[in-house]
Design a protein around this motif. Structure first.
Motif, PDB file in Angstrom:
ATOM      1  N   LYS A 198      41.328  33.980  54.375  1.00  0.00           N
ATOM      2  CA  LYS A 198      42.488  34.841  54.120  1.00  0.00           C
ATOM      3  C   LYS A 198      43.714  34.321  54.853  1.00  0.00           C
ATOM      4  O   LYS A 198      44.826  34.321  54.303  1.00  0.00           O
ATOM      5  CB  LYS A 198      42.163  36.287  54.517  1.00  0.00           C
ATOM      6  N   GLN A 199      43.524  33.890  56.088  1.00  0.00           N
ATOM      7  CA  GLN A 199      44.639  33.315  56.842  1.00  0.00           C
ATOM      8  C   GLN A 199      45.201  32.085  56.141  1.00  0.00           C
ATOM      9  O   GLN A 199      46.414  31.966  55.922  1.00  0.00           O
ATOM     10  CB  GLN A 199      44.169  32.914  58.235  1.00  0.00           C
ATOM     11  N   GLU A 200      44.318  31.178  55.776  1.00  0.00           N
ATOM     12  CA  GLU A 200      44.737  29.925  55.149  1.00  0.00           C
ATOM     13  C   GLU A 200      45.387  30.174  53.799  1.00  0.00           C
ATOM     14  O   GLU A 200      46.374  29.520  53.441  1.00  0.00           O
ATOM     15  CB  GLU A 200      43.526  29.001  54.984  1.00  0.00           C
ATOM     16  N   ALA A 201      44.872  31.119  53.043  1.00  0.00           N
ATOM     17  CA  ALA A 201      45.389  31.385  51.704  1.00  0.00           C
ATOM     18  C   ALA A 201      46.839  31.857  51.728  1.00  0.00           C
ATOM     19  O   ALA A 201      47.578  31.672  50.759  1.00  0.00           O
ATOM     20  CB  ALA A 201      44.519  32.417  51.006  1.00  0.00           C
ATOM     21  N   LEU A 256      56.434  37.588  43.185  1.00  0.00           N
ATOM     22  CA  LEU A 256      55.105  37.368  42.600  1.00  0.00           C
ATOM     23  C   LEU A 256      55.106  36.316  41.503  1.00  0.00           C
ATOM     24  O   LEU A 256      54.115  35.627  41.289  1.00  0.00           O
ATOM     25  CB  LEU A 256      54.554  38.681  42.045  1.00  0.00           C
ATOM     26  N   GLU A 257      56.211  36.220  40.761  1.00  0.00           N
ATOM     27  CA  GLU A 257      56.248  35.269  39.653  1.00  0.00           C
ATOM     28  C   GLU A 257      56.502  33.841  40.113  1.00  0.00           C
ATOM     29  O   GLU A 257      56.411  32.913  39.314  1.00  0.00           O
ATOM     30  CB  GLU A 257      57.322  35.692  38.648  1.00  0.00           C
ATOM     31  N   GLN A 258      56.820  33.643  41.377  1.00  0.00           N
ATOM     32  CA  GLN A 258      57.239  32.335  41.863  1.00  0.00           C
ATOM     33  C   GLN A 258      56.084  31.443  42.284  1.00  0.00           C
ATOM     34  O   GLN A 258      56.293  30.294  42.649  1.00  0.00           O
ATOM     35  CB  GLN A 258      58.202  32.503  43.044  1.00  0.00           C
ATOM     36  N   HIS A 260      48.114  31.065  42.594  1.00  0.00           N
ATOM     37  CA  HIS A 260      47.228  30.852  43.730  1.00  0.00           C
ATOM     38  C   HIS A 260      45.932  30.205  43.294  1.00  0.00           C
ATOM     39  O   HIS A 260      45.379  30.534  42.248  1.00  0.00           O
ATOM     40  CB  HIS A 260      46.939  32.163  44.459  1.00  0.00           C
ATOM     41  N   GLN A 261      45.439  29.292  44.144  1.00  0.00           N
ATOM     42  CA  GLN A 261      44.206  28.573  43.839  1.00  0.00           C
ATOM     43  C   GLN A 261      42.960  29.413  44.106  1.00  0.00           C
ATOM     44  O   GLN A 261      41.900  29.147  43.554  1.00  0.00           O
ATOM     45  CB  GLN A 261      44.129  27.274  44.677  1.00  0.00           C
ATOM     46  N   SER A 318      43.997  36.706  40.750  1.00  0.00           N
ATOM     47  CA  SER A 318      43.719  37.896  39.939  1.00  0.00           C
ATOM     48  C   SER A 318      44.554  39.081  40.406  1.00  0.00           C
ATOM     49  O   SER A 318      45.135  39.811  39.589  1.00  0.00           O
ATOM     50  CB  SER A 318      42.233  38.255  40.012  1.00  0.00           C
ATOM     51  N   ILE A 319      44.635  39.276  41.719  1.00  0.00           N
ATOM     52  CA  ILE A 319      45.407  40.418  42.211  1.00  0.00           C
ATOM     53  C   ILE A 319      46.894  40.204  41.969  1.00  0.00           C
ATOM     54  O   ILE A 319      47.642  41.158  41.709  1.00  0.00           O
ATOM     55  CB  ILE A 319      45.108  40.688  43.706  1.00  0.00           C
TER      56      ILE A 319
END
Length: 329
Positions: free
Chosen positions: A89-92, A134-136, A139-140, A146-147
């Motif tokens: 979560k931190q890395e993401a 959010l549109e910019q 995410h891998q 999904s969220i």
């Protein structure tokens, strides 16, 4: 436990000096009934809405128009995201506009020591998501992507609901709608998703008021935790499927010159079950001056900076009291 931030894992194994949510010495007794007023968005009754804002600063919203499937999908994906390891979560969130926080409300840096050398630890972790960004990015991590996609859809409903309610409130308050448009700036909208871990000590979030104009809460359908202060009693806001909880924040109280109230609330944790909630906050636009018969003129940025200074120096938010005409700040 690997999904919890280390400070929460560590705290869970240490003797606690925090107040137990079930402590019978609480000066404000807890009432189990849930008399929270209900407002129907489809058949909006301005008089009922006005009364709820004056007397409660909070109400339950039905017929809000958000598909139940979307709300359930958001809850499911949120659980998946929180189930990731703490390190993941931190890395993401290192290279995206989403902020990951834990142990404190989002306005306070996670685990930051206060001026008295203590740490303000609450039993919470969460993600702070600025909806305008959010549109910019994509995410891998599948669950985060999904969220992101679900929140893009969800955000359109939140904006519609907030605008409809605010315009009705402005009409009841005899505010000039043309002048108040910027009091509710869509580009300031953020969503915070929270997880409250299992524990029988401390609070998920201590007593506070929101700094927003409006907050829109989609709380867990099965786990209660939100409590509001009404007439010196704490009331548990029961979770009811397909409803939203709307509460007014400090900015709405100031805009209304204290006619409406910013409700004090807190979050109780449970010993045997986690709780997930998703909350939308919206604020006045940058540089918009709030002028009120009760307060010195200020912008939301002025307010936010003062809150951060007070949290760092005092360990808690002072809020509107800093700007009251009868208050020497």
């Amino acid at each position: 436990m690997d999904s919890y931030p280390p400070i929460l894992r560590h705290q869970n194994n240490q003797p606690q000096n925090l107040t137990n949510p079930n402590n019978t010495t609480d000066p404000n007794p807890i009432q189990d009934s849930d008399p929270v007023p209900t407002i129907d968005l489809k058949y909006l009754n301005h008089k009922n809405l006005d009364e709820a804002c004056k007397e409660w600063g909070l109400f339950r919203l039905v017929n809000h128009g958000i598909p139940l499937t979307l709300m359930e999908q958001l809850q499911d994906v949120t659980i998946q995201v929180f189930s990731l390891s703490f390190e993941s979560k931190q890395e993401a969130c290192n290279e995206c506009p989403i902020t990951y926080f834990w142990g404190t409300p989002a306005l306070t840096p996670s685990g930051k020591a206060l001026s008295n050398g203590t740490q303000n630890i609450n039993w919470v972790e969460g993600f702070d998501v600025p909806l305008s960004k959010l549109e910019q990015f994509q995410h891998q991590v599948p669950s985060l992507e999904s969220i992101r996609l679900l929140l893009l859809d969800y955000a359109t409903h939140l904006s519609r609901i907030a605008t409809t309610l605010f315009e009705a409130m402005a009409k009841s308050l005899d505010l000039n709608l043309k002048e108040t448009k910027s009091y509710l700036a869509e580009n300031t909208g953020i969503v915070r998703v929270y997880r409250y871990p299992r524990t029988d000590v401390g609070w998920g979030m201590e007593v506070h008021t929101d700094s927003s104009v409006l907050s829109i809460l989609n709380q867990d359908d099965h786990v209660s935790g939100l409590q509001v202060l009404k007439d010196d009693q704490w009331l548990t806001v029961k979770p009811i499927s397909n409803t939203l909880i709307i509460n007014l924040g400090d900015m709405m109280q100031a805009i209304s010159s204290d006619t409406y109230k910013s409700v004090s609330h807190r979050v109780k944790v449970e010993k045997d079950i986690e709780r997930i909630s998703i909350c939308y906050f919206v604020f006045p636009g940058d540089g918009v001056m709030i002028e009120s018969s009760k307060y010195k003129p200020f912008t939301y940025n002025d307010f936010r900076e003062q809150v951060q200074q007070d949290i760092k120096a005092l360990g808690h938010k002072v809020g509107l009291g800093r700007f009251h005409l009868n208050q020497d700040s």
